[in-house]
Design a protein around this motif. Structure first.
Motif, PDB file in Angstrom:
ATOM      1  N   PRO A   1       0.813  -1.227   0.000  1.00  0.00           N
ATOM      2  CA  PRO A   1       0.000   0.000   0.000  1.00  0.00           C
ATOM      3  C   PRO A   1       0.842   1.270   0.000  1.00  0.00           C
ATOM      4  CG  PRO A   1      -0.903  -1.582   1.542  1.00  0.00           C
ATOM      5  CD  PRO A   1       0.394  -2.162   1.061  1.00  0.00           C
ATOM      6  N   VAL A   2       2.025   1.203   0.604  1.00  0.00           N
ATOM      7  CA  VAL A   2       2.852   2.421   0.672  1.00  0.00           C
ATOM      8  C   VAL A   2       3.302   2.845  -0.718  1.00  0.00           C
ATOM      9  CG1 VAL A   2       4.940   3.424   1.642  1.00  0.00           C
ATOM     10  CG2 VAL A   2       3.604   1.795   2.977  1.00  0.00           C
ATOM     11  N   ILE A   3       3.704   1.878  -1.545  1.00  0.00           N
ATOM     12  CA  ILE A   3       4.136   2.274  -2.889  1.00  0.00           C
ATOM     13  C   ILE A   3       2.926   2.751  -3.678  1.00  0.00           C
ATOM     14  CG2 ILE A   3       3.909   0.013  -4.041  1.00  0.00           C
ATOM     15  CD1 ILE A   3       6.839   2.186  -4.726  1.00  0.00           C
ATOM     16  N   GLY A   4       1.753   2.142  -3.423  1.00  0.00           N
ATOM     17  CA  GLY A   4       0.544   2.573  -4.118  1.00  0.00           C
ATOM     18  C   GLY A   4       0.270   4.041  -3.846  1.00  0.00           C
ATOM     19  N   VAL A   5       0.271   4.398  -2.552  1.00  0.00           N
ATOM     20  CA  VAL A   5      -0.013   5.783  -2.169  1.00  0.00           C
ATOM     21  C   VAL A   5       1.058   6.719  -2.726  1.00  0.00           C
ATOM     22  CG1 VAL A   5      -0.144   7.354  -0.224  1.00  0.00           C
ATOM     23  CG2 VAL A   5      -1.299   5.151  -0.119  1.00  0.00           C
ATOM     24  N   THR A   6       2.312   6.290  -2.617  1.00  0.00           N
ATOM     25  CA  THR A   6       3.410   7.139  -3.084  1.00  0.00           C
ATOM     26  C   THR A   6       3.264   7.442  -4.568  1.00  0.00           C
ATOM     27  OG1 THR A   6       4.788   5.995  -1.494  1.00  0.00           O
ATOM     28  CG2 THR A   6       5.901   7.344  -3.124  1.00  0.00           C
ATOM     29  N   LEU A   7       2.964   6.404  -5.343  1.00  0.00           N
ATOM     30  CA  LEU A   7       2.869   6.609  -6.782  1.00  0.00           C
ATOM     31  C   LEU A   7       1.629   7.428  -7.135  1.00  0.00           C
ATOM     32  CD1 LEU A   7       4.178   3.178  -8.079  1.00  0.00           C
ATOM     33  CD2 LEU A   7       5.400   5.324  -7.863  1.00  0.00           C
ATOM     34  N   LEU A   8       0.548   7.267  -6.345  1.00  0.00           N
ATOM     35  CA  LEU A   8      -0.625   8.109  -6.595  1.00  0.00           C
ATOM     36  C   LEU A   8      -0.296   9.574  -6.302  1.00  0.00           C
ATOM     37  CD1 LEU A   8      -3.530   5.888  -5.246  1.00  0.00           C
ATOM     38  CD2 LEU A   8      -2.990   6.432  -7.621  1.00  0.00           C
TER      39      LEU A   8
ATOM     40  N   PRO B   1      12.239  16.115  -2.330  1.00  0.00           N
ATOM     41  CA  PRO B   1      12.576  14.940  -3.150  1.00  0.00           C
ATOM     42  C   PRO B   1      12.999  13.758  -2.289  1.00  0.00           C
ATOM     43  CG  PRO B   1      13.804  16.893  -3.860  1.00  0.00           C
ATOM     44  CD  PRO B   1      13.125  17.245  -2.586  1.00  0.00           C
ATOM     45  N   VAL B   2      13.553  14.043  -1.116  1.00  0.00           N
ATOM     46  CA  VAL B   2      14.025  12.952  -0.264  1.00  0.00           C
ATOM     47  C   VAL B   2      12.852  12.196   0.344  1.00  0.00           C
ATOM     48  CG1 VAL B   2      15.384  12.427   1.773  1.00  0.00           C
ATOM     49  CG2 VAL B   2      16.191  14.124   0.163  1.00  0.00           C
ATOM     50  N   LEU B   3      11.753  12.897   0.583  1.00  0.00           N
ATOM     51  CA  LEU B   3      10.557  12.238   1.112  1.00  0.00           C
ATOM     52  C   LEU B   3      10.128  11.111   0.179  1.00  0.00           C
ATOM     53  CD1 LEU B   3       8.320  12.321   3.293  1.00  0.00           C
ATOM     54  CD2 LEU B   3       7.009  13.746   1.726  1.00  0.00           C
ATOM     55  N   PHE B   4      10.197  11.377  -1.116  1.00  0.00           N
ATOM     56  CA  PHE B   4       9.822  10.334  -2.075  1.00  0.00           C
ATOM     57  C   PHE B   4      10.712   9.123  -1.907  1.00  0.00           C
ATOM     58  CE2 PHE B   4      10.228   8.038  -6.020  1.00  0.00           C
ATOM     59  CZ  PHE B   4       8.910   7.858  -6.397  1.00  0.00           C
ATOM     60  N   GLN B   5      12.007   9.381  -1.722  1.00  0.00           N
ATOM     61  CA  GLN B   5      12.932   8.246  -1.588  1.00  0.00           C
ATOM     62  C   GLN B   5      12.595   7.431  -0.351  1.00  0.00           C
ATOM     63  OE1 GLN B   5      16.996   9.639  -1.840  1.00  0.00           O
ATOM     64  NE2 GLN B   5      16.498  10.994  -3.530  1.00  0.00           N
ATOM     65  N   ASP B   6      12.243   8.106   0.752  1.00  0.00           N
ATOM     66  CA  ASP B   6      11.857   7.375   1.965  1.00  0.00           C
ATOM     67  C   ASP B   6      10.640   6.502   1.696  1.00  0.00           C
ATOM     68  OD1 ASP B   6      13.458   7.792   4.385  1.00  0.00           O
ATOM     69  OD2 ASP B   6      13.158   9.908   3.955  1.00  0.00           O
ATOM     70  N   PHE B   7       9.604   7.113   1.102  1.00  0.00           N
ATOM     71  CA  PHE B   7       8.385   6.345   0.806  1.00  0.00           C
ATOM     72  C   PHE B   7       8.693   5.188  -0.124  1.00  0.00           C
ATOM     73  CE2 PHE B   7       5.072   9.970   1.426  1.00  0.00           C
ATOM     74  CZ  PHE B   7       5.264   9.867   2.783  1.00  0.00           C
ATOM     75  N   PHE B   8       9.450   5.507  -1.159  1.00  0.00           N
ATOM     76  CA  PHE B   8       9.703   4.499  -2.192  1.00  0.00           C
ATOM     77  C   PHE B   8      10.428   3.301  -1.611  1.00  0.00           C
ATOM     78  CE2 PHE B   8      12.181   2.528  -5.524  1.00  0.00           C
ATOM     79  CZ  PHE B   8      11.231   2.334  -6.496  1.00  0.00           C
ATOM     80  N   TRP B   9      11.481   3.552  -0.849  1.00  0.00           N
ATOM     81  CA  TRP B   9      12.267   2.425  -0.340  1.00  0.00           C
ATOM     82  C   TRP B   9      11.589   1.737   0.833  1.00  0.00           C
ATOM     83  CZ3 TRP B   9      15.198   0.289  -3.576  1.00  0.00           C
ATOM     84  CH2 TRP B   9      15.881   1.049  -4.528  1.00  0.00           C
ATOM     85  N   PHE B  10      10.648   2.445   1.489  1.00  0.00           N
ATOM     86  CA  PHE B  10       9.903   1.766   2.547  1.00  0.00           C
ATOM     87  C   PHE B  10       9.164   0.566   1.956  1.00  0.00           C
ATOM     88  CE2 PHE B  10       6.361   0.839   5.314  1.00  0.00           C
ATOM     89  CZ  PHE B  10       6.991   0.808   6.548  1.00  0.00           C
ATOM     90  N   TYR B  11       8.760   0.696   0.697  1.00  0.00           N
ATOM     91  CA  TYR B  11       8.216  -0.485   0.018  1.00  0.00           C
ATOM     92  C   TYR B  11       9.320  -1.279  -0.660  1.00  0.00           C
ATOM     93  CZ  TYR B  11       6.397  -3.348  -3.760  1.00  0.00           C
ATOM     94  OH  TYR B  11       6.159  -4.385  -4.608  1.00  0.00           O
ATOM     95  N   SER B  12      10.144  -0.600  -1.400  1.00  0.00           N
ATOM     96  CA  SER B  12      10.984  -1.311  -2.360  1.00  0.00           C
ATOM     97  C   SER B  12      12.092  -2.088  -1.704  1.00  0.00           C
ATOM     98  CB  SER B  12      11.556  -0.335  -3.386  1.00  0.00           C
ATOM     99  OG  SER B  12      10.504   0.153  -4.173  1.00  0.00           O
ATOM    100  N   HIS B  13      12.483  -1.716  -0.465  1.00  0.00           N
ATOM    101  CA  HIS B  13      13.421  -2.649   0.153  1.00  0.00           C
ATOM    102  C   HIS B  13      12.734  -3.919   0.619  1.00  0.00           C
ATOM    103  CE1 HIS B  13      17.216  -4.176   1.021  1.00  0.00           C
ATOM    104  NE2 HIS B  13      16.639  -4.756   2.036  1.00  0.00           N
ATOM    105  N   PRO B  14      11.623  -3.834   1.366  1.00  0.00           N
ATOM    106  CA  PRO B  14      10.897  -5.078   1.659  1.00  0.00           C
ATOM    107  C   PRO B  14      10.580  -5.863   0.383  1.00  0.00           C
ATOM    108  CG  PRO B  14      10.048  -3.326   3.023  1.00  0.00           C
ATOM    109  CD  PRO B  14      11.035  -2.698   2.095  1.00  0.00           C
TER     110      PRO B  14
END
Lengths: 573, 508
Positions: A224-231, A252-265
């Motif tokens: 869901p985190v990547i879903g929200v981030t991309l929306l 821009p760094v906020l995006f990286q936090d959101f993105f990797w919160f999904y993309s590392h898992p």
């Protein structure tokens, strides 16, 4: 056994019980959905793989072999096309191949069979999940046809907000695929919780199910985190709301936090099922009980949970505070330990076994070696001071290809060869299988090892052109990619051949002790005629005996197969 | 699209495996090098050990315990778990991980905290270009780093993320728009290195490189002094279009705009000035006003067929400082010289400024408009003869005093003595010449005027210059300082060929 003497009665299985196209497209059968997933993901893998060949060919010369400056086009305009190619390669491989290929592809076929169940808990949700995946893929194709994206698969802002390529369609497609992933995860969690057969307690489950269970938790909690981030990214592009764009007051760094919160898992979504497959193949082909069952089972959960807390190690050079760097580095090292212990446990399983080097086992051994290299190169990246000199270089590219290709894809191929007789009911050419596996192992190393070296020397990733001193390594890497291409073409050849001309597969060709091997090959529509009991330890091979008459294994603890009994036989108590 | 040349290049291009510093990492020229190398070596040998161990044991098991028909069909009995063994092989990796963690953390803290008193270089990144500004305002595209000096880089980006990555100096940090990122390094070995952009930033990412030169401090200072003045070369004032070409390089224009007609990320500059441009909506003539607008506000009038990717150059060229506006004009002069359609309307106005740099510029443009490729127009300015300027011998000590004050009081920062206008008017040929004021009045720069301008600079402003000069009343006014003030004005007089009794201070 007298089975060979009975005249072959055409037995209906899940593949031929209904042959209409409609029966496939609207099927609720987990095996058919699994097969559709396999076909889709393998098609995506083919496309992504061909893009990889384009990338490698481009990098044969420092200024680019395919996309380079011409009389009518500047080098930058040409490199834009290269950027689109590697972006598409990344998006396809991550979102359309690595994430669904084992869980939704092999998992759909195998999980209910391993549980002795008729289907997953929510068959309709399962079908919706497949169509969300397909819909996402269609949106990605639309985006690509319109003009593709050139953001890299990470969609880092503010580039992804300002680029004039078709980001919204692509991102929308990925959000859909994300929902597909969430639905699959929910389905498997419930299935594993509620549909285990009598006798199968949590710690009597095959390790494949533990791996899928841990993976599903990540899918449900992180996606869901990547879903929200991309929306949010779409909102920002369309309505210019400043979430991530510094020019609009965002970060821009906020995006990286959101993105990797999904993309590392998500990395663990890819590697945990791969480890789970290896935990099935190694004991089966060693004819020996898995070593350290509890540890392997619980380490999957541990990796899944700690894996949520390490995302910041992708951001060591983006200026996050040194305190955060330190915490993320520490947790990253912590995750490395259970992975190492899994490798040792597989080796201990082989100790004193009777190891049959059939194709799936060769893939498992390849996995152990390649994953060791991938894991060790990951360790140095988790070390903050060293990450500074390796971040965003080809060392990282080499590392994650060792893990994602040498790990996930190699394990998937092991699983595909392992369950191929169960899925298709046919045996492939074993010699070809072994030769191809060895060739692929060589290809992977020739491709990705030079990338580790050239990265340590300083070559950044995502470069359409590079300094001449790196060319030797780049050529070696490209040669490796061509070797892989040959291996994959051979594999496609003998697998397709086996479907039409292959020897009929016995129910249990490898001597596996898990429940899917008690079903027919291919299974009937409802998998089992009777709900099987999980009485025996699923890693105890002592009662499974080879029967030369069928060139397969039979269990000595079960009554003869019901299908061979007369129709009038009394039902089982 | 594959052309035969690159294919041949595979075989003809003499590549070499670059000398491995020590086990893959480049031989670092930074003071962090030894620490990073030590930790890397530790990890490297640990990895070699475990890879060989795991591969070796796995292969050995595969051979020793292989399935053999009739001989070895079943596994030997062996335990399926062994707690002491499992604890051992958990603890050993854990200890190794902790070693890596602790040293990685310790060394990173050194890298993260710059020592006080660093030499600061500001780094500005944009698609696809690096620009470095030094404390004394020199601007370069090549990064010059003084040897054995702690240098702190203060970095920001104009558009998207970029990555500041110098492999040979073992430093990397993202450059993020809207933030100021810092990183520091002490280079311990002189040499030529490369800066590569590490964070993906679009079309030109792989060409976003810069040369890095680490040099001893004296050579470094000399280099910066040369770079500081883009208007001059070897003591000679350059014609404006040559300055414009320098500006185009410094600002990275040429990455996207070709000068030979090739299609790039942006429109080519060849034959652009004075031509008709097809816009997304409508069309326009590329005259002076249009070119100026297109550079300062690039998104406003998009040329058809190109994407809106150009960062705005407002902060580089517009604003108060007149020097910047002149840089923009110089750039447009350069664009004009590339076009056969160039005309009066596409050229910047001939600078109505003191000094002769402006006059020099009228020549290249007309030359270019006339015959496109006639080589460099003879525009180099001849130093005007010092007409023996009637400076009485008795005043010579005062002239010398003025010259000293010119440097020590800081006049030198804004006023040149060679004819080049910078922040303030040049002092060359100032005394005795007419000066146009912002009020529209023109006055002769006589003694009274010069005195007034030094003591109360804000009261009257010379047209075309910003009102930024501080008042020197406290240091130069009054009887006590009369000698100093007169000395300065004598010095100004000595630089003019129209010096006369009215422009000179009274001699006692």
């Amino acid at each position: 056994m007298s089975a060979v003497n009975i005249p072959p009665k055409p037995k209906l299985n899940y593949l031929n019980c209904d042959k209409t196209i409609r029966s496939w497209l609207l099927t609720l059968d987990h095996k058919r959905i699994g097969v559709m997933y396999l076909i889709s993901t393998l098609t995506a893998f083919f496309v992504g793989g061909m893009l990889a060949e384009v990338i490698r060919t481009q990098l044969l010369v420092p200024k680019g072999l395919i996309f380079h400056a011409t009389k009518h086009m500047s080098s930058f305009a040409a490199y834009k096309h290269y950027n689109q190619v590697f972006t598409l390669h990344g998006i396809i491989m991550v979102f359309m191949v690595l994430i669904p290929i084992i869980v939704a592809g092999l998992g759909n076929v195998v999980i209910p069979l391993m549980l002795g169940a008729k289907d997953v808990a929510f068959p309709r949700l399962n079908l919706i999940s497949f169509y969300l995946y397909a819909g996402g893929a269609v949106m990605a194709i639309v985006s690509t046809v319109c003009g593709a994206v050139d953001t890299g698969w990470t969609f880092y802002t503010p580039y992804s907000i300002t680029t004039e390529t078709y980001v919204c369609f692509m991102v929308g497609g990925i959000v859909m695929i994300g929902f597909s992933s969430i639905f699959t995860g929910i389905n498997f969690i419930v299935t594993i919780h509620k549909m285990r057969p009598p006798g199968m307690t949590w710690f009597r489950m095959p390790l494949f199910l533990w791996g899928i269970y841990a993976t599903s938790i990540i899918q449900v909690a992180a996606t869901p985190v990547i879903g929200v981030t991309l929306l949010l990214l779409i909102l920002e592009r369309v309505m210019h709301i400043g979430f991530f764009n510094a020019a609009l007051g965002g970060s821009p760094v906020l995006f990286q936090d959101f993105f990797w919160f999904y993309s590392h898992p998500a990395v663990y979504i890819m590697i945990l099922p791969a480890m789970a497959i290896i935990s099935e193949i190694v004991p089966t082909f060693s004819r020996k009980h898995i070593f350290g069952y509890e540890f392997i089972a619980l380490s999957s959960l541990a990796i899944a949970l700690i894996g949520f807390l390490v995302w910041g190690h992708h951001m060591f050079v983006n200026g996050q505070s040194a305190e955060l760097d330190t915490i993320f580095s520490f947790l990253t090292f912590l995750v490395a330990v259970p992975s190492a212990v899994k490798v040792f446990s597989w080796m201990a399983t082989m100790y004193k076994g009777a190891i049959k080097l059939d194709t799936p086992m060769l893939y498992a051994i390849s996995f152990i070696i390649l994953f060791t290299v991938g894991g060790l190169t990951g360790v140095i990246l988790g070390c903050i001071a060293e990450d500074v000199v390796l971040h965003d270089t080809y060392f990282v590219v080499g590392h994650f290809h060792y893990v994602m290709f040498g790990g996930t894809i190699i394990a998937f191929l092991g699983g595909l060869h392992y369950w191929w007789p169960k899925i298709t009911g046919k045996m492939y050419n074993e010699t070809m299988g072994r030769i191809t596996c060895v060739l692929l192992f060589i290809g992977v190393n020739v491709t990705f090892f030079p990338q580790l070296i050239v990265g340590a020397e300083g070559m950044p990733r995502r470069y359409a052109s590079y300094l001449p001193q790196y060319q030797g390594y780049m050529i070696a890497s490209t040669v490796g990619a061509y070797i892989q291409l040959v291996a994959f073409l051979m594999m496609a050849g003998y697998l397709i051949h086996s479907i039409f001309r292959g020897r009929k597969a016995p129910d249990n060709p490898w001597g596996g002790a898990t429940l899917e091997w008690t079903a027919a090959s291919p299974p009937t529509h409802y998998n089992f005629d009777d709900t099987p009991l999980a009485i025996e330890d699923c890693y105890d091979y002592s009662y499974i005996k080879y029967d030369p008459a069928i060139d397969g294994y039979v269990r000595t603890d079960m009554p003869a197969k019901p299908a061979e009994e007369p129709e009038t036989a009394p039902a089982h108590g | 699209m594959i052309s035969p040349d690159p294919m041949a290049a595979i075989f003809s291009h003499g590549w070499n495996f670059s000398t491995l510093g020590s086990l893959w990492l480049p031989n670092s020229a930074s003071s962090f090098g030894p620490e990073i190398q030590w930790l890397w070596d530790f990890w490297y040998w640990m990895s070699v050990f475990f890879t060989v161990l795991i591969t070796g044991i796995t292969v050995w098991f595969c051979i020793k315990y292989r399935f053999r028909k009739g001989i070895r069909e079943n596994a030997d009995p062996a335990p399926d778990h062994n707690t002491p063994l499992e604890i051992t092989w958990s603890i050993i990796p854990l200890i190794l991980m902790l070693v890596l963690f602790i040293f990685g953390f310790k060394y990173y803290m050194d890298m993260d905290q710059p020592p006080s008193g660093c030499y600061k270089i500001s780094v500005l990144a944009w698609k696809w270009h690096w620009q470095f500004t030094y404390p004394d305002d020199a601007v370069t595209n090549t990064l010059y780093i003084p040897l054995n000096t702690p240098v702190e880089f203060v970095m920001t980006s104009k558009d998207v993320l970029h990555g500041f990555w110098i492999p040979d100096l073992s430093i990397q940090r993202d450059v993020i728009p809207g933030r100021t990122m810092t990183i520091w390094v002490k280079a311990i070995r002189a040499g030529h290195y490369k800066l590569q952009c590490a964070e993906y930033c679009g079309d030109g990412h792989s060409e976003m490189l810069a040369n890095v030169i680490v040099m001893p401090i004296p050579a470094f200072k000399k280099k910066l002094a040369q770079a500081a003045d883009i208007w001059m070369h070897n003591g000679k004032v350059l014609p404006l279009h040559v300055v414009g070409k320098r500006v185009a390089q410094l600002e990275g224009c040429l990455g996207c705009h070709s000068v030979n007609g090739a299609r790039g990320t942006g429109p080519t500059w060849k034959n652009l000035a004075g031509s008709s441009v097809q816009l997304v909506s409508g069309s326009a003539t590329a005259d002076y006003a249009y070119l100026k607008q297109a550079i300062l506000y690039p998104g406003q009038k998009m040329v058809a067929g190109f994407n809106n990717v150009m960062p705005d150059y407002y902060s580089d060229f517009a604003g108060a400082a007149h020097k910047r506006a002149r840089k923009l004009d110089a750039l447009i002069w350069y664009i004009n010289t590339l076009s056969t359609h160039a005309s009066k309307t596409s050229q910047p106005p001939v600078p109505d400024l003191p000094g002769k740099a402006g006059k020099a510029a009228t020549q290249p443009a007309s030359a270019a408009a006339g015959k496109a490729k006639s080589g460099k127009p003879a525009a180099t300015e001849k130093a005007p003869p010092q007409k023996g300027a009637a400076i009485p011998a008795a005043a010579m000590p005062l002239v010398a005093l003025g010259k000293k004050l010119y440097a020590s009081m800081g006049c030198i920062a804004c006023h040149t003595v060679n004819g080049t206008p910078v922040v303030g008017p040049t002092w060359k040929n100032l005394a005795g010449y007419p000066v146009k004021l912002t009020t529209g009045k023109t006055v002769i720069a006589d003694y009274q005027f010069l005195r007034f301008m030094i003591l109360q600079p804000g009261k009257k402003i010379v047209a075309g210059y910003p009102n930024i000069m501080p008042s020197f009343t406290t240091t130069l006014a009054g009887k006590k300082n009369a000698k100093k003030l007169d000395g300065l004005i004598w010095y100004i007089n000595s630089l003019s060929d129209k010096t006369s009794k009215t422009t000179q201070p009274p001699l006692k």
